[in-house]
Design a protein around this motif. Structure first.
Motif, mmCIF file in Angstrom:
data_model
loop_
_atom_site.group_PDB
_atom_site.id
_atom_site.type_symbol
_atom_site.label_atom_id
_atom_site.label_comp_id
_atom_site.label_asym_id
_atom_site.label_seq_id
_atom_site.Cartn_x
_atom_site.Cartn_y
_atom_site.Cartn_z
ATOM 1 N N LEU B 31 0.824 -1.150 0.079
ATOM 2 C CA LEU B 31 0.023 -0.105 -0.079
ATOM 3 C C LEU B 31 0.828 1.353 -0.049
ATOM 4 O O LEU B 31 0.311 2.193 -0.819
ATOM 5 C CB LEU B 31 -1.072 0.002 1.204
ATOM 6 C CG LEU B 31 -1.990 -1.252 1.118
ATOM 7 C CD1 LEU B 31 -2.833 -1.071 2.215
ATOM 8 C CD2 LEU B 31 -2.923 -0.824 -0.004
ATOM 9 N N VAL B 34 2.005 1.990 -3.546
ATOM 10 C CA VAL B 34 0.899 2.475 -4.337
ATOM 11 C C VAL B 34 0.965 3.971 -4.217
ATOM 12 O O VAL B 34 0.655 4.827 -4.899
ATOM 13 C CB VAL B 34 -0.411 1.827 -3.830
ATOM 14 C CG1 VAL B 34 -1.597 2.726 -4.433
ATOM 15 C CG2 VAL B 34 -0.604 0.565 -4.286
ATOM 16 N N PHE B 38 1.566 7.293 -6.400
ATOM 17 C CA PHE B 38 0.681 8.417 -6.620
ATOM 18 C C PHE B 38 1.439 9.800 -6.632
ATOM 19 O O PHE B 38 1.160 10.573 -6.973
ATOM 20 C CB PHE B 38 -0.473 8.552 -5.607
ATOM 21 C CG PHE B 38 -1.720 7.644 -5.868
ATOM 22 C CD1 PHE B 38 -2.519 8.542 -6.763
ATOM 23 C CD2 PHE B 38 -1.898 6.177 -5.599
ATOM 24 C CE1 PHE B 38 -3.650 7.909 -7.320
ATOM 25 C CE2 PHE B 38 -3.119 6.041 -6.288
ATOM 26 C CZ PHE B 38 -3.996 6.535 -6.827
ATOM 27 N N ALA B 61 -0.508 1.405 -10.260
ATOM 28 C CA ALA B 61 -1.157 1.314 -9.241
ATOM 29 C C ALA B 61 -2.459 0.841 -9.347
ATOM 30 O O ALA B 61 -2.803 -0.128 -8.556
ATOM 31 C CB ALA B 61 -1.334 2.957 -8.789
ATOM 32 N N MET B 65 0.014 -3.176 -9.135
ATOM 33 C CA MET B 65 -0.022 -3.399 -7.392
ATOM 34 C C MET B 65 -0.911 -3.889 -7.055
ATOM 35 O O MET B 65 -1.160 -4.680 -5.899
ATOM 36 C CB MET B 65 -0.098 -1.892 -7.096
ATOM 37 C CG MET B 65 1.264 -1.122 -7.078
ATOM 38 S SD MET B 65 2.878 -2.194 -7.383
ATOM 39 C CE MET B 65 2.975 -2.265 -5.560
#
Lengths: 342, 175
Positions: B31, B34, B38, B61, B65
């Motif tokens: 996470l 990710v 971003f 993402a 992922m």
């Protein structure tokens, strides 16, 4: 960028946000009424006339229920899951052109929050983020039913995203743009994309059902096998968020389909009526919403008509039928465009 | 305004990249990765490269992922079950990734010269139109056609390889 434009944008954002929440709220009511109609029942009729206040009663019920977080769960991610689901559902409406422009006091005000030149890709990006809400929630619950639901959901979403993207390519090829506004403007009058690209529309429609986890693709929350799927452990408003996000997604995907294939705010013979620009725009907005509601009704109609797929059938449909069909459609469109150009 | 955004995103990218390594739970690592993606997509937007930003989100993402998360969740890794790695292996890992970083820096420095050579930019000022999808498409299909096609062949062969590996044998395996 002066301050009036900024204020106008802020008002537009808040307005669209409340409209999508309102539509999603009444979609829950409409769903129950449609289901009742299909099954020859009356449906909710206690709260207010014709049960019109039912969504409010449901909302109050959701808030008043016990907030329960299971002990072996990952507490932080358990809360993050529904938040991500709701957040991604809400931000996807930013690039949809709700109508043409309004001119007030010499200001030309566009009825679209952001006319970015990657429009449709933005929608795809947000849709591909939506899967995190489900996966995080399903994993954090620490429950095998939730886990299987989450894994089903993510593999389903990834599979159908591919055919959804491929189905869209012929539209992009024909319009030469990925801005939603441009695509809508090119469908003046009755030159709707659905007449030119029926196969593309069909694939996109099927994928939209899969992406919103609606029947016949609601395997992730398949009650007979998985209790509640990824939201088995959720209660109170966190469950409400998941359910509500599904309705917002339904609204947004209806809007995207109406804009891409059914001409958005365009409708035939509007410019021959002799109305002023603003009146035409407002009529167009009304017509756009009529198309959206027609799609939402279609979603519900299918839900109460068609039984759910088996999981292997779902994967087979996605990978072995829809993707080859979408690629074939791209090839045919390319060939026709080349013949037309030469 | 833009420099503040840059510093914020850079901080976010580095912080979450470090958290990928230092998180105890592999799901958290994924996470945080990710989140790193971003932050990098945010940097692309600051450079007005909207197409790159959104494709970055969709591909990395949104797809890759998710598969990572998938695998990590299914394996259900935890600290007790993980084999202990010797410090020699850790040292080798550090050296190998250091060399990779040097190679990447060298490549990107070379890339700047190539872009200048192709007349796309003078290397000093940033052409803020180059990241828009129209210009990017033109550049990809004219100046960088060969690398573009080569990478698609690479992807195709990877795809064929994946299908071959995933294909069920004709003879059912006796368990």
């Amino acid at each position: 960028m002066d301050i009036t434009i900024l204020i106008y944008q802020a008002i537009l954002v808040v307005f669209i946000f409340s409209v999508s929440l309102f539509v999603a709220m009444y979609s829950t009511y409409a769903e129950r009424k449609v289901a009742a109609f299909m099954q020859d029942r009356i449906g909710p009729d206690r709260a207010g006339p014709f049960g019109i206040l039912q969504p409010l009663a449901d909302g109050v019920k959701m808030f008043m229920k016990e907030e329960f977080i299971p002990n072996p769960s990952d507490k932080f991610l358990f809360v993050v899951g529904p938040c991500v689901a709701m957040f991604t559902a809400c931000i996807s409406s930013a690039v949809i052109p709700w109508g043409d422009s309004l001119s007030i006091n010499g200001h030309i005000l566009s009825l679209q929050v952001a006319d970015i030149n990657i429009g449709i890709l933005y929608v795809f990006g947000v849709v591909s983020m939506g899967v995190y809400g489900i996966m995080i929630g399903g994993w954090a619950s620490n429950n095998k039913y939730s886990m299987i639901g989450a894994i089903r959901a993510s593999s389903q979403l990834i599979s159908y995203e591919i055919s959804m993207g491929l189905a869209l390519i012929p539209i992009v090829m024909m319009s030469g743009s990925i801005s939603l506004k441009t695509i809508v403007e090119q469908q003046q009058g009755i030159h709707w994309n659905v007449f030119v690209q029926p196969l593309s529309f069909l694939i996109f429609l099927i994928c939209a059902f899969a992406e919103t986890n609606r029947t016949p693709f609601d395997l992730p929350e398949c009650e007979t096998e998985l209790i509640g799927g990824f939201h088995t452990e959720y209660s109170s408003m966190k469950l409400g968020f998941y359910l509500f996000a599904e309705y917002i997604n339904m609204f947004v995907s209806s809007a995207v389909m109406a804009a891409l294939y059914f001409g958005g705010y365009n409708f035939p013979f509007i410019h021959s009526l002799g109305l002023s620009h603003n009146a035409v725009t407002l009529l167009g907005v009304g017509f756009f919403f009529a198309k959206i509601f027609a799609f939402i009704f279609f979603f519900m109609w299918v839900r109460w008509t068609i039984p759910r797929f088996r999981y292997d059938q779902l994967m087979k449909l996605g990978w072995k039928i829809l993707i080859p069909l979408a690629i074939l459609n791209i090839l045919i469109t390319g060939a026709l465009m080349m013949i037309k150009a030469s | 305004m833009a420099p503040y955004f840059f510093y914020f995103l850079a901080f976010l990218a580095i912080f979450s990249a470090l958290m990928v390594v230092f998180s105890k739970n592999p799901v958290y690592s994924v996470l945080f990765l990710v989140m790193t993606f971003f932050a990098i997509a945010g940097q692309y937007i600051l450079l007005n490269a909207q197409f790159l930003a959104v494709v970055h989100i969709i591909v990395y993402a949104g797809a890759i992922m998710v598969l990572f998360l998938f695998v990590v969740m299914l394996l259900n890794l935890n600290k007790e079950l993980e084999p202990h790695k010797s410090s020699l292996l850790k040292l080798a890992g550090v050296i190998a990734s250091g060399i990779l970083m040097l190679t990447l820096i060298g490549t990107f420095r070379g890339a700047t010269e190539q872009v200048v050579g192709a007349g796309l930019s003078d290397g000093l000022t940033y052409n803020n139109q180059v990241g828009l999808v129209k210009n990017l498409g033109k550049v990809l299909f004219s100046d960088f056609l060969l690398p573009f096609e080569l990478s698609s062949i690479l992807f195709l062969s990877a795809m064929v390889g994946a299908v071959m590996l995933g294909k069920r044998d004709k003879e059912p395996i006796e368990l």
